[in-house]
Design a protein around this motif. Structure first.
Motif, PDB file in Angstrom:
ATOM      1  N   MET A  90      73.127  58.370 -10.782  1.00 17.39           N
ATOM      2  CA  MET A  90      71.806  58.385 -10.141  1.00 17.39           C
ATOM      3  C   MET A  90      71.884  59.304  -8.932  1.00 17.39           C
ATOM      4  O   MET A  90      72.952  59.486  -8.335  1.00 17.39           O
ATOM      5  CB  MET A  90      71.382  56.975  -9.705  1.00 17.39           C
ATOM      6  CG  MET A  90      72.321  56.286  -8.741  1.00 17.39           C
ATOM      7  SD  MET A  90      71.607  54.777  -7.979  1.00 17.39           S
ATOM      8  CE  MET A  90      71.521  53.641  -9.325  1.00 17.39           C
ATOM      9  N   ARG A  91      70.774  59.891  -8.588  1.00 11.10           N
ATOM     10  CA  ARG A  91      70.655  60.688  -7.356  1.00 11.10           C
ATOM     11  C   ARG A  91      69.257  60.470  -6.809  1.00 11.10           C
ATOM     12  O   ARG A  91      68.281  60.860  -7.429  1.00 11.10           O
ATOM     13  CB  ARG A  91      70.860  62.179  -7.630  1.00 11.10           C
ATOM     14  CG  ARG A  91      72.307  62.598  -7.667  1.00 11.10           C
ATOM     15  CD  ARG A  91      72.469  64.093  -7.460  1.00 11.10           C
ATOM     16  NE  ARG A  91      73.845  64.497  -7.696  1.00 11.10           N
ATOM     17  CZ  ARG A  91      74.813  64.491  -6.771  1.00 11.10           C
ATOM     18  NH1 ARG A  91      74.554  64.090  -5.541  1.00 11.10           N
ATOM     19  NH2 ARG A  91      76.033  64.863  -7.078  1.00 11.10           N
ATOM     20  N   GLY A  92      69.179  59.826  -5.693  1.00  7.50           N
ATOM     21  CA  GLY A  92      67.891  59.523  -5.084  1.00  7.50           C
ATOM     22  C   GLY A  92      67.577  58.038  -5.191  1.00  7.50           C
ATOM     23  O   GLY A  92      67.162  57.418  -4.218  1.00  7.50           O
ATOM     24  N   GLU A  93      67.823  57.461  -6.381  1.00  5.27           N
ATOM     25  CA  GLU A  93      67.520  56.035  -6.564  1.00  5.27           C
ATOM     26  C   GLU A  93      68.362  55.157  -5.645  1.00  5.27           C
ATOM     27  O   GLU A  93      67.902  54.105  -5.187  1.00  5.27           O
ATOM     28  CB  GLU A  93      67.722  55.618  -8.019  1.00  5.27           C
ATOM     29  CG  GLU A  93      66.740  56.245  -8.999  1.00  5.27           C
ATOM     30  CD  GLU A  93      67.254  57.537  -9.623  1.00  5.27           C
ATOM     31  OE1 GLU A  93      68.225  58.122  -9.088  1.00  5.27           O
ATOM     32  OE2 GLU A  93      66.661  57.974 -10.631  1.00  5.27           O
ATOM     33  N   GLU A  94      69.628  55.579  -5.390  1.00  3.92           N
ATOM     34  CA  GLU A  94      70.509  54.775  -4.515  1.00  3.92           C
ATOM     35  C   GLU A  94      69.869  54.600  -3.136  1.00  3.92           C
ATOM     36  O   GLU A  94      69.952  53.528  -2.525  1.00  3.92           O
ATOM     37  CB  GLU A  94      71.910  55.399  -4.414  1.00  3.92           C
ATOM     38  CG  GLU A  94      72.024  56.679  -3.588  1.00  3.92           C
ATOM     39  CD  GLU A  94      71.252  57.846  -4.191  1.00  3.92           C
ATOM     40  OE1 GLU A  94      71.197  57.947  -5.429  1.00  3.92           O
ATOM     41  OE2 GLU A  94      70.688  58.649  -3.419  1.00  3.92           O
ATOM     42  N   THR A  95      69.209  55.647  -2.685  1.00  3.95           N
ATOM     43  CA  THR A  95      68.574  55.606  -1.370  1.00  3.95           C
ATOM     44  C   THR A  95      67.356  54.683  -1.398  1.00  3.95           C
ATOM     45  O   THR A  95      67.140  53.882  -0.477  1.00  3.95           O
ATOM     46  CB  THR A  95      68.182  57.045  -0.958  1.00  3.95           C
ATOM     47  OG1 THR A  95      69.379  57.838  -0.933  1.00  3.95           O
ATOM     48  CG2 THR A  95      67.515  57.070   0.394  1.00  3.95           C
ATOM     49  N   GLN A  96      66.583  54.766  -2.480  1.00  2.00           N
ATOM     50  CA  GLN A  96      65.429  53.871  -2.613  1.00  2.00           C
ATOM     51  C   GLN A  96      65.875  52.407  -2.665  1.00  2.00           C
ATOM     52  O   GLN A  96      65.213  51.521  -2.118  1.00  2.00           O
ATOM     53  CB  GLN A  96      64.648  54.213  -3.883  1.00  2.00           C
ATOM     54  CG  GLN A  96      64.045  55.613  -3.868  1.00  2.00           C
ATOM     55  CD  GLN A  96      63.324  55.938  -5.152  1.00  2.00           C
ATOM     56  OE1 GLN A  96      63.927  55.989  -6.222  1.00  2.00           O
ATOM     57  NE2 GLN A  96      62.028  56.145  -5.058  1.00  2.00           N
ATOM     58  N   ILE A  97      66.995  52.168  -3.340  1.00  2.00           N
ATOM     59  CA  ILE A  97      67.479  50.794  -3.462  1.00  2.00           C
ATOM     60  C   ILE A  97      67.844  50.224  -2.100  1.00  2.00           C
ATOM     61  O   ILE A  97      67.478  49.090  -1.767  1.00  2.00           O
ATOM     62  CB  ILE A  97      68.654  50.744  -4.452  1.00  2.00           C
ATOM     63  CG1 ILE A  97      68.087  50.859  -5.863  1.00  2.00           C
ATOM     64  CG2 ILE A  97      69.462  49.454  -4.290  1.00  2.00           C
ATOM     65  CD1 ILE A  97      69.092  51.261  -6.886  1.00  2.00           C
ATOM     66  N   PHE A  98      68.531  51.018  -1.286  1.00  2.00           N
ATOM     67  CA  PHE A  98      68.876  50.488   0.041  1.00  2.00           C
ATOM     68  C   PHE A  98      67.641  50.361   0.920  1.00  2.00           C
ATOM     69  O   PHE A  98      67.599  49.508   1.794  1.00  2.00           O
ATOM     70  CB  PHE A  98      69.999  51.311   0.677  1.00  2.00           C
ATOM     71  CG  PHE A  98      71.309  51.049  -0.011  1.00  2.00           C
ATOM     72  CD1 PHE A  98      71.918  49.805   0.113  1.00  2.00           C
ATOM     73  CD2 PHE A  98      71.896  51.993  -0.833  1.00  2.00           C
ATOM     74  CE1 PHE A  98      73.105  49.522  -0.561  1.00  2.00           C
ATOM     75  CE2 PHE A  98      73.081  51.721  -1.505  1.00  2.00           C
ATOM     76  CZ  PHE A  98      73.689  50.479  -1.372  1.00  2.00           C
ATOM     77  N   GLY A  99      66.634  51.150   0.636  1.00  4.12           N
ATOM     78  CA  GLY A  99      65.358  50.952   1.307  1.00  4.12           C
ATOM     79  C   GLY A  99      64.696  49.653   0.899  1.00  4.12           C
ATOM     80  O   GLY A  99      64.160  48.913   1.732  1.00  4.12           O
ATOM     81  N   ALA A 100      64.748  49.359  -0.385  1.00  2.00           N
ATOM     82  CA  ALA A 100      64.147  48.120  -0.879  1.00  2.00           C
ATOM     83  C   ALA A 100      64.888  46.909  -0.339  1.00  2.00           C
ATOM     84  O   ALA A 100      64.277  45.913   0.054  1.00  2.00           O
ATOM     85  CB  ALA A 100      64.157  48.102  -2.406  1.00  2.00           C
ATOM     86  N   LEU A 101      66.212  46.989  -0.300  1.00  2.00           N
ATOM     87  CA  LEU A 101      66.999  45.862   0.211  1.00  2.00           C
ATOM     88  C   LEU A 101      66.666  45.593   1.666  1.00  2.00           C
ATOM     89  O   LEU A 101      66.631  44.447   2.112  1.00  2.00           O
ATOM     90  CB  LEU A 101      68.498  46.156   0.076  1.00  2.00           C
ATOM     91  CG  LEU A 101      69.057  46.260  -1.339  1.00  2.00           C
ATOM     92  CD1 LEU A 101      70.524  46.654  -1.295  1.00  2.00           C
ATOM     93  CD2 LEU A 101      68.880  44.941  -2.082  1.00  2.00           C
TER      94      LEU A 101
END
Lengths: 320, 320
Positions: free
Chosen positions: A122-133
């Protein structure tokens, strides 16, 4: 309204989204363009960056962070994948810097790789996930969170103890487009201006039920239900969409079953555009999952959070 | 060599194959062209027929039989589907005639429809199946035959007591082309002049094994195995082909399992081009099926047999 503190870029294959974030992590301004990495001329990163962010940087010297395909081998600078299990600390440690013509340093967040016989990236989704958390209590629930990111290449990500542990990529959106535009299925279809939910759910239910030999076979029913007068040309795209999303969720449910778990009764979170997340929510309900809210602003929150961990900005009071 | 007795046409979407058959059902001459029904101008059937068969008809007045998409709603004349269970007698009863400009009658064999929640249709394959049953003892075995027709839209057909009982369509070939030519998977692929069997079988084995969430997910590994240096660009097409054929056979095996049956140890027959049937044979072997010979000349034999049942020609001594 707080003063500008960070320029945050979500720089993907086909688009560039830029956020001017205040010290509370909230967007003061945004810019979006089609300057995705595949749409740029060779060496075009600096110019696209200037066109998008130059005015913000003229007004104030700000730190810059970027996530997405901009960090791939075809990007501005390669930020090598961090391997699972990956926490926000590992992403920070993997940041690669690139200096712009203006002399500003862009901090590029790495993607995540799950090695193995069927590797995933993944590239980009990891950042969204930590945003969601950071912004949603439910997505960081004890026992692990499950986060879905519908889209061209849909991701389903298992997070435990604030680390990305495992994930799956389903080429659902791109396969839908390829089947609609480049196979016989498109020949009997007409686009429909409205979403036909009963027909969409008929596709979901067909995929969910066991009595068929898999998606390579069920997709042909898009055509045969048309030939036999059971689907109009306008209904066929929604039926095919339901079939593919249904097969995706069925596959996810089979993965969960091997962990003595299930979509039924589960709390999960979605990240993505509203209309698509709504489709997934109605499909998830057919699998017994009725708690699948969309997490808003996951991208900006994730970029801000990683920038804060990297010491580029102060941690906002509201982040977890 | 026997005298010409029948003109037999296999007239599909993209090609027209014509056979001049002797009284023993064996081809004396063949013609092939790209005059498939989708490649013809409006009203172009008569001209394509004349160009292909005119010389044969100048030499002798012969009966003419045709099968395939020529009998579809977009064909020369519509021969409405016969429903399963369908024997050769039902196909004969469903023949629709069309008179050519020359005054010759073309007898168009109907396709077969399996009604239901997931309807299935075939046009042309029904004729090949009755050809295979006539010329191969194993395919008409007691307890029912299973015949596979690999291709753009692969069919798997269950025949019992000389009737087509059930069948499945897998869009394997067309999905492969759409994924290779119109998704991100094609971007990292190079065509290979040779077939890499170990890589193909790696794809088959990946699909066969249970530990993944379905084909929408496994296909992405074509890319990630490339990104992680485990597949070269030239290996990726064979891997993807193996994956899709493996998912097809896995789905078929699941259908068999619901009948307390399995591909393992089973006798079946294949109809299709030699290279593709050979791929399927090596894939079937991974599922424990080692008796899957290709039936040659199924098309001509089927057309001759139906013509004989329709009284257009005498039954050949060699037919069952």
């Amino acid at each position: 309204m707080s003063a500008p503190a960070l320029i945050a870029l979500d720089w993907g294959t086909t688009s560039l989204r830029a956020y001017l974030l205040g010290g509370d992590g909230v967007a003061l301004d945004t810019r979006a363009s089609s300057a995705g990495i595949m749409n740029l001329p060779a060496g075009g990163f600096d110019q696209a960056f200037e066109e998008t962010c130059g005015a913000w940087l003229d007004a104030a010297r700000l730190p810059v962070i970027a996530a997405g395909m901009v960090g791939s081998a075809q990007g501005w600078v390669e930020a090598p994948y961090v391997e699972t299990p990956a926490g926000a600390d590992a992403l920070v440690a993997g940041i690669v810097k690139v200096k712009t013509a203006r002399g500003v340093t862009v901090h590029v967040v790495p993607g995540v790789l799950e090695p193995g016989a069927l590797p995933n990236v993944m590239r980009g989704e990891e950042t969204q996930i930590f945003g969601a958390l950071a912004s949603d209590a439910a997505s960081g629930a004890a026992g692990g969170a499950l986060i879905g990111l519908p889209g061209t290449h849909a991701k389903w990500v298992f997070v435990n103890d604030e680390r990305i542990e495992r994930f799956y990529t389903f080429m659902t959106g791109e396969t839908f487009g390829a089947l609609r535009d480049h196979t016989i299925l498109g020949r009997t279809m007409h686009p429909s201006p409205t979403h036909d939910e009963p027909v969409f759910l008929r596709g979901v239910d067909t995929a969910r039920d066991a009595g068929h030999p898999g998606v390579l076979a069920t997709i042909f029913s898009t055509r045969t239900l048309g030939l036999t007068g059971q689907l109009t040309a306008e209904q066929q795209p929604d039926y095919l969409s339901g079939l593919l999303i249904g097969h995706e969720l069925r596959g996810l449910n089979e993965v969960l079953a091997r962990q003595q778990a299930s979509l039924a009764g589960r709390t999960l979170r979605l990240i993505g555009n509203d209309a698509l997340c709504e489709r997934y929510r109605t499909a998830l309900a057919r699998f017994g999952c009725h708690d699948a809210a969309t997490v808003a602003h996951a991208t900006e929150h994730g970029l801000y959070r990683i920038a804060a961990l990297a010491g580029l900005v102060a941690a906002p009071a509201r982040a977890a």
